[in-house]
Every structure is written in C-alpha cells, then in structure tokens.
Design an enzyme around this catalytic site. Structure first.
Site, short mmCIF file in Angstrom:
data_model
loop_
_atom_site.label_atom_id
_atom_site.label_comp_id
_atom_site.label_asym_id
_atom_site.label_seq_id
_atom_site.Cartn_x
_atom_site.Cartn_y
_atom_site.Cartn_z
N ASP A 4 5.75 -9.19 33.88
CA ASP A 4 6.94 -8.79 34.63
C ASP A 4 8.09 -9.76 34.37
O ASP A 4 7.93 -10.98 34.54
CB ASP A 4 6.60 -8.78 36.12
CG ASP A 4 7.71 -8.20 36.98
OD1 ASP A 4 8.80 -7.91 36.45
OD2 ASP A 4 7.47 -8.04 38.19
N SER B 121 9.61 -6.09 44.31
CA SER B 121 10.78 -6.75 43.74
C SER B 121 11.59 -7.43 44.84
O SER B 121 11.07 -8.26 45.58
CB SER B 121 11.61 -5.73 42.96
OG SER B 121 12.57 -6.37 42.15
#
Length: 716
Positions: free
Chosen positions: A466, A188
């Site tokens: 995602d 991330s």
C-alpha cells in the site's frame, strides 16, 4: 439493478487514481459528480435510503480556534442495514471518510461491514463525514465556513452520533453507546479517524478496526511512492525510472529550452508548465493505488500502462513515426547507450498517454493545457456551495500534509516520479485556494499517537504494498509489534489499499475470488470482533444496573447453566438502581456484599497490572521511576502511548469497584459521586493477558451468580 448500482459506486470509489497534484479539470468534475450523486441518492439507493441526524456544528465552544462560535446544528447523513440485527447485537459503523457516503453503500451488502454485522447479529451503518456528500454544516466552502472542518470536530461528530442515534424502525431499542457496543471500521483517512476515536473516546467506542489507517501526518510525503517502487512489477518500475531520469536530466539539469520543448511536443503537451507536464507523466505509475483483488472494481490503468511501456514492439503506428525525435530525447536525457531498448518503450508511453488522457480531454471539449493545468487563481477563489472539491485540500493544507513529491526522495533513490514535483508545486493549491503559505500543522494530528498509537480492542490491518503504509503503524519507521486478539496487528502480503474492505455476493465467488489471504483476514476480523463482544460490559450511567447484551447472540452460545445469571432486561428505562433496593433480610445484604468482595479479590489476584493501559482522562498519573510491574519491568510510558496504570491507580480502581459493590447491596441511597471512579475501574479490570482476562470473566460471573437473588444483572 441494486447489484449494478453497487458495482458502479464501488468502481467510482476505486478507480480514481490520484495524480500528485489534481488538475483543475478533475477538481471541477469531482464537484459535479458529488452534486449529481447527492441529487439522485434517494432514487438510486431505494433499498438503503439516506437518513439524517442533527449534529452540533461546533463541539468546542471554549476554543478560540472556532471563533466566532455557533450553537447551530446540521444534518449529517447515514445509511444502515438492520437485516441481521437481533437484540443485544452491536452497531458496526463504517466511517465514510473524505468522500460522499454513497460510494460506501455497497459495503452494507457485501464486504467487511456486512460480514461483521452478520457474524455479530449487529446493525451495519455508514456514517458520512462533515463537509462531504450531503452532510454540509455551512452554506458554502469559504475559509470562514471551513474553520469547522478539523480532525477534532470530525471525531466529535462520530462520538455524538453514537451517543444519540435512534434508528428509524428500531426506536424500541436503546442502541446508543456505551449501552450498546459500537464498533468502528475505517479505511485510509477514515482508518486514522477510527483509531483516534478508540483512543480519544474509549468510553463510547468498544472497539475499532483501522484498515490502511493513516495515523501519522507527514507534510512532505515522498514515501508514498516507496511501496510502489519496491512492490510493483520491477520491469515496469525500471522503465518508469528511466523515463523520469530522461525528463529530469533534460528539464532540471540540461536547461536547454529547445530540448525541453521537443520533449513536451513529443507528448503533445508543448504548452504545459514544466511541473504540470511532469505531473501528467506520472498518471500511469500512480494508478497502483486503485488496483484491487476484485477485477470488477480494480483500476485498469496501472497494468495497461505497465504492459505497454515494457513491450519491445511499437504498439502505436502514429507514434512510431517519431523515432528520430524520440532518439534525440533519449540521448539528451543521458540514456543514449540504451536507446535501442528504450525507444519503443518511450514511444509506447507517448501512445498510451494520448489514448488514456488526451483523448479523454478532447472528448470533453478541452485542450490538453485546459485539461492538465493546475494554475488558475480565478478558479481557486470560487468558494460557493458547488465547490465541494475544497474540503479535502483544506484538510491536508491545514493539518494532514501528505504532499506527494518526487523531490523529497533521497539522492540515492531513483524516483518513480519527477523531482520537478516538489513542495512549492504540490502546495500551490494551499496558497491559491486558501491563502495558506505555511506547512501543514501536522502536530494537530500526530498528538493522537502517530506511529505509536495503541489501545485495547484497536485493530490495525494494512497492505504490504500500500502506498499509504508508510503513514501508518506498519511503516518502516514505526516500531515492530506482535498481534493478539486484544490488539490485532495484521499485514496482508501483496495487498494494496484497504483490500479487506470490499467483498463479493455468495453467487459471485469463485475458486480464486476472493483470494485466500483476503478470506483469511476477513474471517479473522469477524473472529476477534466476536471475542471482543464476549467481554462487553456496561454499567448503566443512570441506574448502575449491569446489562448483559451479547453472549447468547453469538454463534458459540454460552453453556445453558450460565445463562440464568445473564438474562437481559427488556428495557432499562424504568429500571431500579440496586442501591435503592431494600433487602428483605439483612443477611442477604451481608452475604451479597461478602460474595461481591470475594469476586473482587479474585479479580485483583488474577488481573494484576500486567501492561495495563488507562483510558484517556483517567485517574492515572505519570509513574515514578521506582514503579515496576509484577514481572519486575519498569513502568514508563512510551512516547504517544496512553499512560501506563500505576499500582496505586489500579488499587484505587478496585477499591472504587468494591465500594460500588458495597453500596449496591446495602442501604447507601446516593452514590452519584462514585460514578466516574466506578466507570474507570471497569476498564482497569481487564488485563491484556488472555489468561488473566479469562480469570476476570470468571470472577464477574461468580459475582453474578452470588447476587442473582438481588436481581443484579452483569454484562460481560
């Protein structure tokens, strides 16, 4: 006990489903949770105690951005596991990102960090980010103190760490970079960090894996919800879109105060502001990010939400008594014809929200308004040492953006969150907490490459489902790429947020877990990292003695007849520079020089500039329009890419390498002035083409065998 703690820490990290705007009650709870974790970290994690290294608070003393400057240092926390280490193995650093490092500790035992450390006989490390957990450079979180919380300062922390780290109990080894290969992993935000580190500090970090890495800062990140809209169960998405239509048609388009009041009262949220109300209703769909392939750490809220709102049965007797009010709301929201179908779905949604959110609020002694409110100027002005929640908002308000809106969605898209959630609402925290009224300066992040970031031994691994995919290199707006060992580019189908990061203990695996696609990706990551290690070269800055580090430690050992030329010294501390050695016979020097020169010629032929990329701050200049590679392709850098090496730069690199070889085997006593050119030329030697790379390796092996009589050890 250790396994239970690991599970709990992973669960905390995984299930924190983020609303587009975090209510104040959650910000407050986040600070309390962080303080508690730091206080009990030594007791809970006895197997992996926290260590600290002193890091400069300010790495940029000449930048006006950080005035007034300071020369002080702070204690940055890290954890490590050396149980797999054998001399010559790499240091694998998992970047902690925008959270306390405790939440990452389980990865030392299971998951990709542990797997890579085991596969390479390396050391697994978790490095905490400045201003998170217990790594606090300043005594509070005021604007003045937070001026040192920037992307470039955080990147410099990691570089400093790798160049200076001494692991307790392993002091007899020099484990600093670049002598020891340091390889990064991050997920991330941390995935973006490690990608930037590989391109900005290529002389320090040998490789990096960016998992779900966000490399493109976007102010209005409405695209967050696109993978959810496209990839989540479509019956759940369709029902959610109907709810959003009803809410927006009543509050935005209807402008009927009585109907708006009835809508809010149906949910028991009559006193909330319109935007806070819409924000609370998004809590179900935003749970998508916290889902994981491992049921033990996967967030449960999303599938509970979907299961209940798609049911055609009334699941809550209490809410079923509100059919008349719910029907009026459905009709006022423009879905009267679908009322029979939507009615149980809407009332089940009311029941689910009461159970999942409002009951939790009342259990904490808070009213719904206190629990879900995001407007409290007095709270936002608090900036003492307990207000750790301020760190990440400071970063996204100043640099990263990522304000997740419904209003930004194009008109032809039915959003999954309300258009009431707009930029003024999502940026309110920036104004109230920090006095920031301008959009985030995303250029401070995007200068590192954004969608076009690319480098040798920089891997990108993303999930096809995602929500953060659209802020990384697999975004719809990014260019398409192929994958290779040198530049892995992997998209995991039906995976969400850095699903390759976590793992299971051997006794926890089943026929279904981990899923086959996760096992394959993690095995591929171990494979290409091992391949990267096979070509690890380091020319010692002090002695120019090449140090062979890694090959004999891999599972696939080199042939025995090669190893005599690659014996690593036990220590480089007192090593003598080859340039200072006097050959016993001039003929040895001449033959050594000739042999080294021949190896360079071989490398020059095999490794001509096919798609070379120069390290940052190198000798390369903008190529002229007349420059072409040996395949006749124009050499012109793409926007955001490292500069393409020109033929001239490549030739200079090989000349400097040749001069280094000459000076190493003859009588030139001082070659300090050639140091930079030598180090740069080493990177130029390596082509992106596998066959050429193999030829390069063979040429250096040839040089190693020729110069064995001079005790020159080359690391490949």
């Amino acid at each position: 006990m250790v396994k239970l703690t690991a599970c709990l820490l992973l669960l905390v990290a995984a299930v924190q489903a983020k609303l587009p705007v975090t209510p104040i009650s959650q910000l407050r709870a986040e600070s309390h949770r962080n303080k508690a974790l730091v206080a009990r970290s030594q007791d809970v994690n006895a197997a992996f105690p926290a260590h600290t290294i002193q890091i400069p608070i300010d790495h940029f003393p000449k930048s006006s951005r950080y005035e007034p400057h300071t020369t002080e240092k702070f204690n940055l926390r890290y954890w490590f596991d050396a149980s797999h280490y054998k001399e010559g193995g790499p240091v694998i650093i998992l970047h902690g990102g925008e959270t306390s490092g405790e939440g990452r500790i389980p990865f030392l035992q299971k998951g990709i960090l542990a797997q890579l450390a085991q596969a390479t006989n390396g050391i697994g490390v978790i490095m905490e980010h400045r201003y998170y957990g217990g790594s606090l450079p300043t005594p509070d979180f005021s604007n003045k103190s937070l001026r040192f919380l920037t992307t470039e300062q955080a990147l410099a922390d990691t570089a400093y760490f790798s160049k200076n780290i001494k692991f307790p109990g392993l002091e007899k080894y020099n484990l600093t970079a670049p002598g020891t290969a340091h390889i990064l992993y991050g997920g991330s935000y941390a995935g973006g960090q490690v990608a930037f580190l590989r391109t900005q500090y290529p002389d320090i970090f040998w490789g990096a894996i960016s998992s779900s890495g966000v490399t493109k800062a976007i102010y209005d990140y409405w695209q967050y919800f696109e993978p959810i809209r496209q990839e989540a169960p479509q019956d759940c998405v369709h029902v959610t879109q109907n709810f959003v239509d009803i809410v927006d048609n009543i509050i935005i388009n209807g402008k009927n105060a009585n109907t708006t009041r009835e809508l809010k009262n149906l949910f028991g949220l009559g006193r909330l502001r319109d935007a806070d109300f819409a924000n609370a209703l998004s809590s179900g769909i935003t749970g998508w990010q916290s889902t994981n392939w491992d049921p033990a750490i996967s967030g449960k809220s999303f599938y509970q939400y979907c299961g209940e709102i798609t049911s055609d049965r009334y699941l809550y007797p209490v809410t079923a008594q509100q059919k008349a009010s719910a029907k009026r709301i459905i009709e006022a929201g423009g879905h009267g014809r679908e009322a029979p179908e939507i009615l149980p779905q809407l009332l089940n949604f009311v029941g689910w929200l009461n159970k999942s959110t409002l009951e939790s609020c009342s259990g904490q002694g808070q009213t719904a308004e206190e629990c879900l409110n995001s407007y409290d100027e007095a709270f936002y002005k608090q900036d003492n040492a307990d207000q750790s929640w301020r760190a990440w908002p400071w970063q996204y308000c100043n640099e990263w953006g990522y304000l997740q809106t419904g209003s930004g969605a194009p008109k032809n898209i039915r959003p999954v969150i309300s258009r009431l959630i707009d930029l003024p609402y999502t940026s309110n925290i920036c104004k109230q907490a920090f006095g920031i009224t301008k959009p985030s300066n995303v250029d401070l992040v995007n200068k590192y490459g954004a969608f076009d970031i690319e480098y040798d031994r920089l891997a990108f691994v993303d999930g096809g489902s995602d929500p953060w995919k659209e802020a990384g290199v697999h975004a719809t707006a990014a260019r398409k790429r192929g994958t290779s060992t040198n530049k892995p580019f992997i998209l995991i189908p039906d995976a969400v947020h850095h699903w390759d990061e976590n793992g299971l203990y051997p006794n926890e695996t089943t026929a279904e877990l981990p899923p086959q696609r996760i096992k394959e990706v993690q095995a591929e990551e171990a494979r290409f990292v091992k391949e990267w290690m096979k070509v690890h070269i380091y020319i010692d800055h002090q002695t120019f003695t090449g140090i062979r580090k890694n090959l004999s430690l891999m599972n696939d050992e080199l042939p025995a007849h090669v190893l005599p030329f690659l014996v690593p010294p036990t220590s480089t501390k007192n090593a003598v520079s080859p340039s200072h050695e006097q050959p016993a016979d001039p003929r040895i020097a001449i033959s050594s020089w000739a042999c080294a020169g021949l190896s360079v010629v071989v490398a020059r032929i095999c490794c001509s500039p096919i798609g070379y990329r120069c390290p940052s701050r190198d000798l390369a200049a903008q190529p002229s329009k007349s420059k072409k590679d040996r395949r006749g392709q124009q050499l012109s850098p793409a926007a955001g890419d490292p500069i393409v090496c020109t033929g001239l730069t490549t030739r200079l690199g090989f000349v400097s390498f040749l001069v280094f070889a000459f000076s190493s085997f003859t009588f030139i006593p001082d070659i300090e002035t050639l140091k930079a050119a030598v180090l740069r030329s080493g990177e130029v030697l390596w082509s992106h083409d596998a066959a050429a790379e193999c030829c390069c390796v063979l040429s250096v092996l040839f040089a190693a065998s020729c110069t064995e009589s001079r005790k020159l050890r080359l690391d490949i």
